[in-house]
Design a protein around this motif. Structure first.
Motif, PDB file in Angstrom:
ATOM      1  N   LYS A 122       1.120 -28.421  -9.611  1.00  0.00           N
ATOM      2  CA  LYS A 122       1.529 -28.393 -10.873  1.00  0.00           C
ATOM      3  C   LYS A 122       2.209 -26.851 -10.418  1.00  0.00           C
ATOM      4  O   LYS A 122       3.375 -26.627 -11.088  1.00  0.00           O
ATOM      5  CB  LYS A 122       1.050 -28.416 -12.012  1.00  0.00           C
ATOM      6  CG  LYS A 122      -0.064 -29.405 -12.784  1.00  0.00           C
ATOM      7  CD  LYS A 122      -0.918 -30.030 -13.448  1.00  0.00           C
ATOM      8  CE  LYS A 122       0.153 -30.069 -14.411  1.00  0.00           C
ATOM      9  NZ  LYS A 122      -0.648 -31.148 -15.179  1.00  0.00           N
ATOM     10  N   GLN A 123       1.321 -25.631 -10.116  1.00  0.00           N
ATOM     11  CA  GLN A 123       2.055 -24.080 -10.139  1.00  0.00           C
ATOM     12  C   GLN A 123       2.777 -24.549  -9.498  1.00  0.00           C
ATOM     13  O   GLN A 123       4.140 -24.140 -10.369  1.00  0.00           O
ATOM     14  CB  GLN A 123       1.285 -23.061  -9.685  1.00  0.00           C
ATOM     15  CG  GLN A 123       2.334 -22.472  -9.689  1.00  0.00           C
ATOM     16  CD  GLN A 123       0.253 -20.831  -9.636  1.00  0.00           C
ATOM     17  OE1 GLN A 123      -0.537 -21.338 -10.153  1.00  0.00           O
ATOM     18  NE2 GLN A 123       0.829 -19.977  -9.319  1.00  0.00           N
ATOM     19  N   GLN A 124       3.166 -25.031  -8.340  1.00  0.00           N
ATOM     20  CA  GLN A 124       4.142 -24.775  -6.912  1.00  0.00           C
ATOM     21  C   GLN A 124       5.283 -25.764  -7.479  1.00  0.00           C
ATOM     22  O   GLN A 124       6.435 -25.223  -7.195  1.00  0.00           O
ATOM     23  CB  GLN A 124       3.469 -25.724  -6.142  1.00  0.00           C
ATOM     24  CG  GLN A 124       2.272 -25.103  -5.379  1.00  0.00           C
ATOM     25  CD  GLN A 124       1.642 -26.345  -4.113  1.00  0.00           C
ATOM     26  OE1 GLN A 124       2.391 -27.226  -3.764  1.00  0.00           O
ATOM     27  NE2 GLN A 124       0.509 -25.551  -3.654  1.00  0.00           N
ATOM     28  N   HIS A 125       5.434 -27.423  -8.680  1.00  0.00           N
ATOM     29  CA  HIS A 125       6.364 -27.496  -8.688  1.00  0.00           C
ATOM     30  C   HIS A 125       7.275 -27.107 -10.102  1.00  0.00           C
ATOM     31  O   HIS A 125       8.294 -26.924 -10.385  1.00  0.00           O
ATOM     32  CB  HIS A 125       6.065 -29.250  -9.144  1.00  0.00           C
ATOM     33  CG  HIS A 125       6.019 -29.131  -7.450  1.00  0.00           C
ATOM     34  ND1 HIS A 125       6.989 -29.969  -6.998  1.00  0.00           N
ATOM     35  CD2 HIS A 125       4.706 -30.182  -7.072  1.00  0.00           C
ATOM     36  CE1 HIS A 125       6.006 -31.017  -6.032  1.00  0.00           C
ATOM     37  NE2 HIS A 125       5.245 -30.741  -6.116  1.00  0.00           N
ATOM     38  N   TYR A 126       6.060 -26.655 -10.872  1.00  0.00           N
ATOM     39  CA  TYR A 126       7.092 -26.007 -12.065  1.00  0.00           C
ATOM     40  C   TYR A 126       7.818 -24.776 -11.882  1.00  0.00           C
ATOM     41  O   TYR A 126       9.001 -24.180 -12.340  1.00  0.00           O
ATOM     42  CB  TYR A 126       5.300 -24.857 -13.133  1.00  0.00           C
ATOM     43  CG  TYR A 126       4.976 -26.226 -14.076  1.00  0.00           C
ATOM     44  CD1 TYR A 126       5.191 -26.890 -14.483  1.00  0.00           C
ATOM     45  CD2 TYR A 126       3.934 -25.754 -14.252  1.00  0.00           C
ATOM     46  CE1 TYR A 126       4.359 -28.068 -14.846  1.00  0.00           C
ATOM     47  CE2 TYR A 126       2.628 -27.167 -14.692  1.00  0.00           C
ATOM     48  CZ  TYR A 126       3.835 -27.824 -14.989  1.00  0.00           C
ATOM     49  OH  TYR A 126       2.738 -28.712 -15.831  1.00  0.00           O
ATOM     50  N   MET A 127       7.057 -23.713 -10.806  1.00  0.00           N
ATOM     51  CA  MET A 127       7.544 -22.427 -10.223  1.00  0.00           C
ATOM     52  C   MET A 127       9.385 -22.881  -9.765  1.00  0.00           C
ATOM     53  O   MET A 127      10.352 -21.996  -9.131  1.00  0.00           O
ATOM     54  CB  MET A 127       6.797 -21.986  -9.301  1.00  0.00           C
ATOM     55  CG  MET A 127       5.728 -21.135  -9.968  1.00  0.00           C
ATOM     56  SD  MET A 127       5.107 -20.548  -8.873  1.00  0.00           S
ATOM     57  CE  MET A 127       4.408 -19.214 -10.237  1.00  0.00           C
ATOM     58  N   LEU A 128       9.304 -24.712  -9.302  1.00  0.00           N
ATOM     59  CA  LEU A 128      10.726 -24.813  -8.685  1.00  0.00           C
ATOM     60  C   LEU A 128      12.085 -25.370 -10.004  1.00  0.00           C
ATOM     61  O   LEU A 128      13.430 -25.347  -9.873  1.00  0.00           O
ATOM     62  CB  LEU A 128      10.635 -26.103  -7.997  1.00  0.00           C
ATOM     63  CG  LEU A 128      10.181 -25.823  -6.717  1.00  0.00           C
ATOM     64  CD1 LEU A 128       9.656 -27.377  -6.406  1.00  0.00           C
ATOM     65  CD2 LEU A 128      10.254 -25.526  -5.804  1.00  0.00           C
TER      66      LEU A 128
END
Length: 206
Positions: A122-128
């Protein structure tokens, strides 16, 4: 929030949105699969409410929305998640009804069932999300907040602030560090975030 995988066929984003609109409970969407969301703890909910109570008056009149847990956010990679709190100040989200796309801040209150995903996929995709300026992780069973603040397209600054629960329980304590959310020009003591939270005697004794 707790999570539970549902055994379901691969769905397109449009199929997921149409299906979930008819459900009584919330579901996230990841890689074509739906993930059921179940209830969290009272401290989990209280922390989200405490933070919202800080943000709403601070942002009044600034064209921002504050949404708690019931609002979906979508990522550029086509995921749909339910963060514990979202702030969006983008006019493109002004008339959003089903999901938000342009958040400024996303907050997740951690739990044993969700922490790996909140810190991982989730963090990885939020930061996109290009508009996202701040990602916050809050630990409910001890006073700890972790803040990721965007410094450039690829660089994030990380800050962790933690104190002992006894410091908050002592009304005369001087150990009440300030939390700064620079993207919203907001500063507040950590004790306000944990107001009305009773900590367990052991960190994992929920």
């Amino acid at each position: 929030m707790m999570i539970a995988n549902l055994h379901s066929p691969i769905l397109s984003p449009a199929e997921y949105l149409a299906w979930e609109a008819e459900q009584d409970t919330k579901h996230e969407y990841e890689n074509g699969k739906i993930i059921a969301m179940t209830g969290g703890t009272i401290p989990h909910s209280q922390i989200s409410a405490n933070l919202a109570a800080l943000l709403i008056p601070h942002l009044r009149g600034k064209g921002c929305k504050v949404a708690i847990s019931d609002a979906k956010v979508t990522t550029p990679s086509g995921k749909y998640y339910y963060p514990d709190l979202i702030v969006t100040c983008d006019d493109r989200d002004r008339f959003a009804r089903d999901f938000l796309q342009y958040p400024t801040i996303i907050v997740e209150v951690l739990s044993p069932a969700t922490e790996a995903r909140d810190r991982g996929i989730k963090q990885q995709h939020y930061m996109l999300i290009e508009t996202l300026q701040t990602y916050i992780l809050i630990t409910p069973d001890r006073p700890r907040i972790e803040i990721y603040q965007r410094r450039s397209d690829l660089a994030w600054e990380y800050l962790s602030i933690a104190i002992e629960p006894t410091d908050l329980e002592d009304k005369n304590t001087t150990n009440d560090p300030l939390i700064q959310i620079t993207s919203l020009d907001l500063t507040f003591p950590i004790s306000v975030l944990y107001e009305n939270i009773n900590f367990p005697s052991e960190p994992n004794d929920l």
